[in-house]
Design a protein around this motif. Structure first.
Motif, PDB file in Angstrom:
ATOM      1  N   SER A 165       5.186   6.424   5.006  1.00  0.00           N
ATOM      2  CA  SER A 165       3.867   6.221   4.424  1.00  0.00           C
ATOM      3  C   SER A 165       3.952   5.075   3.418  1.00  0.00           C
ATOM      4  N   PRO A 166       2.854   4.338   3.195  1.00  0.00           N
ATOM      5  CA  PRO A 166       2.904   3.208   2.263  1.00  0.00           C
ATOM      6  C   PRO A 166       3.098   3.644   0.818  1.00  0.00           C
ATOM      7  N   VAL A 167       3.863   2.854   0.066  1.00  0.00           N
ATOM      8  CA  VAL A 167       4.022   3.039  -1.374  1.00  0.00           C
ATOM      9  C   VAL A 167       3.919   1.675  -2.045  1.00  0.00           C
ATOM     10  N   CYS A 168       3.498   1.691  -3.308  1.00  0.00           N
ATOM     11  CA  CYS A 168       3.359   0.438  -4.041  1.00  0.00           C
ATOM     12  C   CYS A 168       3.274   0.754  -5.527  1.00  0.00           C
ATOM     13  N   ARG A 169       3.128  -0.281  -6.331  1.00  0.00           N
ATOM     14  CA  ARG A 169       2.969  -0.098  -7.760  1.00  0.00           C
ATOM     15  C   ARG A 169       1.585   0.509  -8.029  1.00  0.00           C
ATOM     16  N   PRO A 170       1.457   1.399  -9.029  1.00  0.00           N
ATOM     17  CA  PRO A 170       0.181   2.079  -9.255  1.00  0.00           C
ATOM     18  C   PRO A 170      -1.022   1.159  -9.415  1.00  0.00           C
ATOM     19  N   ASP A 171      -0.869   0.004 -10.072  1.00  0.00           N
ATOM     20  CA  ASP A 171      -2.024  -0.879 -10.254  1.00  0.00           C
ATOM     21  C   ASP A 171      -2.464  -1.497  -8.929  1.00  0.00           C
ATOM     22  N   ILE A 172      -1.530  -1.677  -7.997  1.00  0.00           N
ATOM     23  CA  ILE A 172      -1.907  -2.172  -6.670  1.00  0.00           C
ATOM     24  C   ILE A 172      -2.628  -1.077  -5.901  1.00  0.00           C
ATOM     25  N   ALA A 173      -2.145   0.166  -6.040  1.00  0.00           N
ATOM     26  CA  ALA A 173      -2.769   1.294  -5.337  1.00  0.00           C
ATOM     27  C   ALA A 173      -4.228   1.473  -5.730  1.00  0.00           C
ATOM     28  N   GLU A 174      -4.565   1.158  -6.971  1.00  0.00           N
ATOM     29  CA  GLU A 174      -5.945   1.351  -7.452  1.00  0.00           C
ATOM     30  C   GLU A 174      -6.949   0.490  -6.703  1.00  0.00           C
ATOM     31  N   PRO A 197       2.748  -1.377  12.745  1.00  0.00           N
ATOM     32  CA  PRO A 197       1.739  -1.166  13.792  1.00  0.00           C
ATOM     33  C   PRO A 197       1.511   0.314  14.108  1.00  0.00           C
ATOM     34  N   LEU A 198       2.579   1.113  14.132  1.00  0.00           N
ATOM     35  CA  LEU A 198       2.430   2.553  14.386  1.00  0.00           C
ATOM     36  C   LEU A 198       1.642   3.225  13.275  1.00  0.00           C
ATOM     37  N   TRP A 199       1.925   2.819  12.023  1.00  0.00           N
ATOM     38  CA  TRP A 199       1.210   3.444  10.904  1.00  0.00           C
ATOM     39  C   TRP A 199      -0.277   3.084  10.949  1.00  0.00           C
ATOM     40  N   VAL A 234       7.875   3.529   3.646  1.00  0.00           N
ATOM     41  CA  VAL A 234       9.162   4.202   3.431  1.00  0.00           C
ATOM     42  C   VAL A 234       9.059   5.688   3.755  1.00  0.00           C
ATOM     43  N   PRO A 235      10.190   6.361   3.953  1.00  0.00           N
ATOM     44  CA  PRO A 235      10.185   7.824   4.099  1.00  0.00           C
ATOM     45  C   PRO A 235       9.911   8.457   2.733  1.00  0.00           C
ATOM     46  N   VAL A 236       8.661   8.838   2.504  1.00  0.00           N
ATOM     47  CA  VAL A 236       8.237   9.235   1.159  1.00  0.00           C
ATOM     48  C   VAL A 236       8.979  10.450   0.620  1.00  0.00           C
ATOM     49  N   ALA A 237       9.493  11.313   1.504  1.00  0.00           N
ATOM     50  CA  ALA A 237      10.234  12.489   1.039  1.00  0.00           C
ATOM     51  C   ALA A 237      11.468  12.100   0.238  1.00  0.00           C
ATOM     52  N   MET A 238      11.984  10.891   0.458  1.00  0.00           N
ATOM     53  CA  MET A 238      13.167  10.425  -0.259  1.00  0.00           C
ATOM     54  C   MET A 238      12.834   9.747  -1.587  1.00  0.00           C
ATOM     55  N   PHE A 239      11.552   9.649  -1.913  1.00  0.00           N
ATOM     56  CA  PHE A 239      11.163   8.941  -3.138  1.00  0.00           C
ATOM     57  C   PHE A 239      10.244   9.797  -4.005  1.00  0.00           C
ATOM     58  N   GLU A 240      10.450  11.116  -3.971  1.00  0.00           N
ATOM     59  CA  GLU A 240       9.615  12.021  -4.753  1.00  0.00           C
ATOM     60  C   GLU A 240       9.729  11.737  -6.242  1.00  0.00           C
ATOM     61  N   ASN A 241      10.933  11.444  -6.719  1.00  0.00           N
ATOM     62  CA  ASN A 241      11.113  11.199  -8.147  1.00  0.00           C
ATOM     63  C   ASN A 241      10.319   9.983  -8.603  1.00  0.00           C
ATOM     64  N   ARG A 250       1.259   6.379  -4.000  1.00  0.00           N
ATOM     65  CA  ARG A 250       1.029   6.494  -2.551  1.00  0.00           C
ATOM     66  C   ARG A 250      -0.475   6.370  -2.308  1.00  0.00           C
ATOM     67  N   PRO A 251      -0.954   5.206  -1.878  1.00  0.00           N
ATOM     68  CA  PRO A 251      -2.398   4.986  -1.789  1.00  0.00           C
ATOM     69  C   PRO A 251      -3.080   5.749  -0.660  1.00  0.00           C
ATOM     70  N   PHE A 252      -2.352   6.096   0.407  1.00  0.00           N
ATOM     71  CA  PHE A 252      -2.960   6.772   1.554  1.00  0.00           C
ATOM     72  C   PHE A 252      -2.068   7.926   2.011  1.00  0.00           C
ATOM     73  N   ALA A 253      -2.695   8.983   2.493  1.00  0.00           N
ATOM     74  CA  ALA A 253      -1.958  10.165   2.928  1.00  0.00           C
ATOM     75  C   ALA A 253      -1.415  10.038   4.345  1.00  0.00           C
ATOM     76  N   ALA A 254      -1.933   9.090   5.122  1.00  0.00           N
ATOM     77  CA  ALA A 254      -1.521   8.957   6.528  1.00  0.00           C
ATOM     78  C   ALA A 254      -0.014   8.721   6.633  1.00  0.00           C
ATOM     79  N   GLU A 255       0.609   9.422   7.581  1.00  0.00           N
ATOM     80  CA  GLU A 255       2.045   9.308   7.811  1.00  0.00           C
ATOM     81  C   GLU A 255       2.310   9.009   9.281  1.00  0.00           C
ATOM     82  N   VAL A 256       3.429   8.343   9.535  1.00  0.00           N
ATOM     83  CA  VAL A 256       3.827   8.107  10.917  1.00  0.00           C
ATOM     84  C   VAL A 256       5.244   8.634  11.100  1.00  0.00           C
ATOM     85  N   PRO A 257       5.465   9.494  12.119  1.00  0.00           N
ATOM     86  CA  PRO A 257       6.819  10.016  12.353  1.00  0.00           C
ATOM     87  C   PRO A 257       7.683   8.971  13.048  1.00  0.00           C
ATOM     88  N   ALA A 258       8.592   8.369  12.314  1.00  0.00           N
ATOM     89  CA  ALA A 258       9.417   7.300  12.884  1.00  0.00           C
ATOM     90  C   ALA A 258      10.855   7.733  13.116  1.00  0.00           C
TER      91      ALA A 258
END
Length: 322
Positions: A165-174, A197-199, A234-241, A250-258
């Protein structure tokens, strides 16, 4: 046919080669310079090759000596380490684990102290990588890797799904309101070109042209995203901290199983007690983590008192005090 070489002669050569002096080698091994010189000559006679060139002011290793020194030093170090463990009355088994860096930093390192407490006799050696692994060539007992579990000549156990799922800096997410807004951002790529493309297909938006830098590690990509370079997938489960602390958003909830994380090892390798202990600990810890998440999700949310009821109770309390 295995040749029997005298251990004292090998030690004499190793010390002399390291110090480039028979005299200093004798001082280290607590024997005379003459004894060291005699032992080295005995070894050369046995091998049928000169290991040193004797000069008026010291020693110089020959090509044969240069080839023998690192191998012998490593062997003597291993012998010494084994003797130290025996003398400490605690023999241990070395288990060498290769681990993709994202899983190491996002999951394993937070829990590795538990494994050491549970299995103090195992000398765990962790080698991180970018998911390109040669188990035999790298001398690994086990490999923690990302993919579909199909690697030639190996057995594999599924550990953990890791959708992207996409991740970015909080100000970009806004400023990202809908997936199509990502077309205006710098999108960071992995060497697996199909991921973005899959995402976008899952998110229901057209995939823009992606020209951001290519990373061979999700850890590096996430760090670049946290520094504002762009948006990473990125695999968001690995970046919980990072998500909890606000370094990433995390600006969007959509996930792609890769793919998923797997524990793998060579089919041709016998499973040792240490390998089995690490595998069982890994699976048990993952099950415990999953159960904890399930309990947290099943727990009823705390009931919030309405403002009216809260005011009413405050009035009653005031009357009682009067």
């Amino acid at each position: 046919m295995r040749r029997h070489l005298p251990l004292n002669a090998l030690r004499a050569f190793e010390a002399s080669a390291r110090l480039l002096s028979f005299t200093r080698a004798g001082m280290e091994l607590r024997v005379t310079q003459t004894a060291i010189s005699h032992q080295v000559k005995q070894l050369e006679d046995t091998l049928g090759a000169s290991l040193f060139r004797r000069l008026p002011r010291g020693l110089v290793l020959t090509d044969e000596g240069l080839a023998l020194l690192p191998v012998l030093t490593d062997a003597l170090d291993r012998i010494g380490a084994a003797i130290d463990r025996i003398e400490a009355k605690g023999t241990s088994e070395v288990v060498t684990v290769g681990c993709v860096a994202t899983f190491a930093t996002g999951w394993l390192l937070q829990r590795i102290d538990r494994f050491k407490r549970a299995h103090p006799y195992i000398d765990l050696r962790l080698l991180t990588n970018n998911n390109r692994v040669d188990i035999a060539g790298d001398g690994l007992d086990l490999a923690l890797r990302f993919g579909d579990g199909s690697w030639h000549g190996t057995k594999a156990i599924h550990l953990l799904s890791a959708p992207l799922s996409p991740v970015c800096r909080p100000d970009i997410a806004e400023r990202l309101r809908k997936p199509s807004d990502l077309a205006q951002e710098f999108l960071l790529r992995s060497y697996r070109a199909e991921e973005w493309p899959l995402w976008f297909a899952v998110a229901g938006a057209p995939c823009p042209k992606i020209q951001g830098p290519i990373f061979d590690s999700s850890v590096a990509m996430a760090e670049a995203a946290a520094r504002g370079v762009g948006v990473g997938l990125v695999p968001v489960a690995m970046f919980e901290n990072e998500l909890v602390t606000g370094r990433l958003a995390r600006p969007f909830a959509a996930e792609v199983p890769a793919g998923s994380y797997w524990l793998s090892w060579l089919k041709s390798k016998d499973t040792t007690p240490g390998m089995r202990a690490f595998r069982d600990w890994l699976l048990e810890t993952l099950r415990a983590d999953a159960s904890e998440v399930e309990r947290a999700e099943a727990a009823p949310a705390p009931r919030l008192k309405s403002k009216a009821k809260a005011k009413g109770k405050m009035k009653v309390a005031r009357k009682r005090r009067r």
